[in-house]
Design a protein around this motif. Sequence first.
Motif, mmCIF file in Angstrom:
data_model
loop_
_atom_site.group_PDB
_atom_site.id
_atom_site.type_symbol
_atom_site.label_atom_id
_atom_site.label_comp_id
_atom_site.label_asym_id
_atom_site.label_seq_id
_atom_site.Cartn_x
_atom_site.Cartn_y
_atom_site.Cartn_z
ATOM 1 N N PRO A 208 0.963 -1.417 0.058
ATOM 2 C CA PRO A 208 -0.075 -0.080 0.376
ATOM 3 C C PRO A 208 0.666 1.132 -0.017
ATOM 4 O O PRO A 208 0.628 1.980 -0.250
ATOM 5 C CB PRO A 208 -0.722 -0.187 1.372
ATOM 6 C CG PRO A 208 -1.123 -1.897 1.819
ATOM 7 C CD PRO A 208 0.622 -2.091 1.161
ATOM 8 N N GLU A 209 2.205 1.002 0.572
ATOM 9 C CA GLU A 209 3.244 2.646 0.216
ATOM 10 C C GLU A 209 3.651 2.499 -0.629
ATOM 11 O O GLU A 209 3.647 4.249 -0.755
ATOM 12 C CB GLU A 209 3.855 2.166 1.851
ATOM 13 C CG GLU A 209 2.952 2.654 3.370
ATOM 14 C CD GLU A 209 4.355 2.437 4.335
ATOM 15 O OE1 GLU A 209 4.914 3.365 4.284
ATOM 16 O OE2 GLU A 209 4.111 1.514 5.070
ATOM 17 N N ILE A 210 3.727 2.001 -1.245
ATOM 18 C CA ILE A 210 5.155 2.040 -2.556
ATOM 19 C C ILE A 210 4.307 1.674 -3.718
ATOM 20 O O ILE A 210 5.069 1.857 -4.654
ATOM 21 C CB ILE A 210 6.313 0.670 -2.105
ATOM 22 C CG1 ILE A 210 5.548 -0.655 -2.341
ATOM 23 C CG2 ILE A 210 6.746 0.933 -0.798
ATOM 24 C CD1 ILE A 210 6.946 -1.442 -2.529
ATOM 25 N N ALA A 211 3.260 1.006 -3.550
ATOM 26 C CA ALA A 211 2.533 0.557 -4.920
ATOM 27 C C ALA A 211 2.443 1.907 -6.233
ATOM 28 O O ALA A 211 2.619 1.751 -7.198
ATOM 29 C CB ALA A 211 0.355 0.871 -4.763
ATOM 30 N N PRO A 212 2.183 3.613 -5.690
ATOM 31 C CA PRO A 212 2.247 4.448 -7.041
ATOM 32 C C PRO A 212 4.103 4.345 -7.749
ATOM 33 O O PRO A 212 3.692 5.376 -8.275
ATOM 34 C CB PRO A 212 2.317 5.688 -6.121
ATOM 35 C CG PRO A 212 0.871 5.278 -4.648
ATOM 36 C CD PRO A 212 2.181 3.951 -4.237
ATOM 37 N N HIS A 213 5.188 3.492 -6.879
ATOM 38 C CA HIS A 213 6.214 4.038 -7.450
ATOM 39 C C HIS A 213 6.851 2.965 -8.009
ATOM 40 O O HIS A 213 7.687 2.856 -8.684
ATOM 41 C CB HIS A 213 7.521 4.270 -6.116
ATOM 42 C CG HIS A 213 6.497 5.508 -5.112
ATOM 43 N ND1 HIS A 213 7.221 7.158 -5.594
ATOM 44 C CD2 HIS A 213 6.163 5.910 -3.959
ATOM 45 C CE1 HIS A 213 6.271 7.202 -4.257
ATOM 46 N NE2 HIS A 213 5.766 6.903 -4.048
ATOM 47 N N LEU A 248 -2.037 -3.756 -7.151
ATOM 48 C CA LEU A 248 -1.425 -2.772 -7.955
ATOM 49 C C LEU A 248 -2.504 -2.178 -8.993
ATOM 50 O O LEU A 248 -2.244 -0.987 -9.367
ATOM 51 C CB LEU A 248 -0.387 -3.642 -8.330
ATOM 52 C CG LEU A 248 1.032 -3.728 -7.573
ATOM 53 C CD1 LEU A 248 2.091 -5.123 -8.449
ATOM 54 C CD2 LEU A 248 1.215 -2.478 -7.484
ATOM 55 N N LEU A 249 -3.279 -3.468 -9.078
ATOM 56 C CA LEU A 249 -3.736 -2.526 -10.560
ATOM 57 C C LEU A 249 -4.831 -1.652 -10.201
ATOM 58 O O LEU A 249 -5.251 -1.159 -11.221
ATOM 59 C CB LEU A 249 -5.605 -3.841 -11.540
ATOM 60 C CG LEU A 249 -4.333 -5.090 -11.345
ATOM 61 C CD1 LEU A 249 -4.969 -6.740 -12.011
ATOM 62 C CD2 LEU A 249 -3.691 -4.989 -13.084
ATOM 63 N N ASP A 250 -4.959 -1.887 -8.935
ATOM 64 C CA ASP A 250 -6.319 -1.116 -8.631
ATOM 65 C C ASP A 250 -5.573 0.633 -8.163
ATOM 66 O O ASP A 250 -6.369 1.688 -7.609
ATOM 67 C CB ASP A 250 -7.127 -1.535 -6.916
ATOM 68 C CG ASP A 250 -8.151 -1.880 -7.167
ATOM 69 O OD1 ASP A 250 -8.487 -2.498 -8.569
ATOM 70 O OD2 ASP A 250 -7.999 -3.176 -6.274
ATOM 71 N N HIS A 251 -4.347 0.070 -8.141
ATOM 72 C CA HIS A 251 -3.412 1.855 -7.836
ATOM 73 C C HIS A 251 -2.765 2.134 -9.571
ATOM 74 O O HIS A 251 -2.303 2.982 -9.371
ATOM 75 C CB HIS A 251 -2.396 1.592 -7.238
ATOM 76 C CG HIS A 251 -2.867 1.899 -5.702
ATOM 77 N ND1 HIS A 251 -3.040 0.720 -5.527
ATOM 78 C CD2 HIS A 251 -2.396 2.620 -5.056
ATOM 79 C CE1 HIS A 251 -3.009 1.449 -3.764
ATOM 80 N NE2 HIS A 251 -2.819 2.154 -3.764
ATOM 81 N N GLY A 252 -3.807 1.316 -10.874
ATOM 82 C CA GLY A 252 -3.210 1.815 -12.118
ATOM 83 C C GLY A 252 -1.833 1.353 -12.368
ATOM 84 O O GLY A 252 -1.588 1.701 -13.733
ATOM 85 N N TYR A 253 -1.038 0.335 -11.164
ATOM 86 C CA TYR A 253 -0.172 -0.218 -12.229
ATOM 87 C C TYR A 253 -0.400 -0.791 -13.891
ATOM 88 O O TYR A 253 -1.915 -1.310 -14.059
ATOM 89 C CB TYR A 253 0.389 -1.241 -11.624
ATOM 90 C CG TYR A 253 1.560 -1.946 -12.237
ATOM 91 C CD1 TYR A 253 2.618 -1.037 -12.136
ATOM 92 C CD2 TYR A 253 1.394 -2.991 -12.471
ATOM 93 C CE1 TYR A 253 3.854 -1.761 -13.040
ATOM 94 C CE2 TYR A 253 2.307 -3.472 -13.606
ATOM 95 C CZ TYR A 253 3.881 -3.578 -13.514
ATOM 96 O OH TYR A 253 4.573 -4.012 -13.904
#
Length: 307
Positions: A208-213, A248-253
Amino acid sequence: MSPETQAPRPDGPGPLRLPPGIRLSGIGDEAGAPLATQIAALTALGWDTVELRTVDGTALADLDEAAFERTAAELAAAGLGVTCVDSRIANWARPITGDFELDLRELEILATRCARLGTDRIRVMSYPNDGLPQDRWRAEVLARMTELAARAEDAGLVLLHENCAGWAGTRADRMLELLDRVASPALKLLYDVGNGVAYGYDAYDLLPEIAPHIAHVHIKDATGTAEDVRYTLPGHGVCRVSDALRLLLDHGYTGVWSIEPHINVRPHESIALSGDEVLGAFIAYGQELERLADRLATAAEGREVAV
């Protein structure tokens, strides 16, 4: 082939469905040391890219020019692109007290070779400690990674830091500090779903903390403990592979899911079988990921319809 469909589904008729923006790949030498075997494995799966680490047991940066040119030509002839190059920079075999020039030289060589292979991605880690006090270890890691990222940026490359060996390998706060202190577009994160068991932490808890990166994903699964790791097919262990990929998909990966089975081949432990057994296991692993990806794509479609 399009990002949403690749080879026929391994468990039934119709095209394989992938979540939008996702492509499948694999670390080739996990199927076998010879390049021909690596090509055969990815081709059998119907995938159009490979992640390169070694060829005939030799790290990509250590191949002589003739061997490297043969590698590039054979990949091109097979229609295989390269998603990423897995370097030894800052890895489990290069502690923080080691010679930094080895890493700088490897990066220099790979900059040229990545351009030839058509990729700008290089996997790195962040230096295991070797007896330094914690504050000195941290300072030296940040200094080295800043220099590496600056050189990578100048060369048009992106370094992908893996949650594996090193100062920032197992903790989200350190990964985020590393990104913040280096402050370069040439440094992003590589998330390996299954590394937590071997290194004694829960990799899913980092997510959850690193997903955007995260800019690249390795698919691995396991059971057991750090002292007794048993690698499994994806989704058959305790690493919450499906949950991680869904998050990850939910975060737009969007990008690559690359298999690293570790079932029969673990270079850092000198474990390697050979021949058809390894090749077949690699293909079976990829087919299991295809089934998992298909289920995730179907579930995503269902959520969209419900909305």
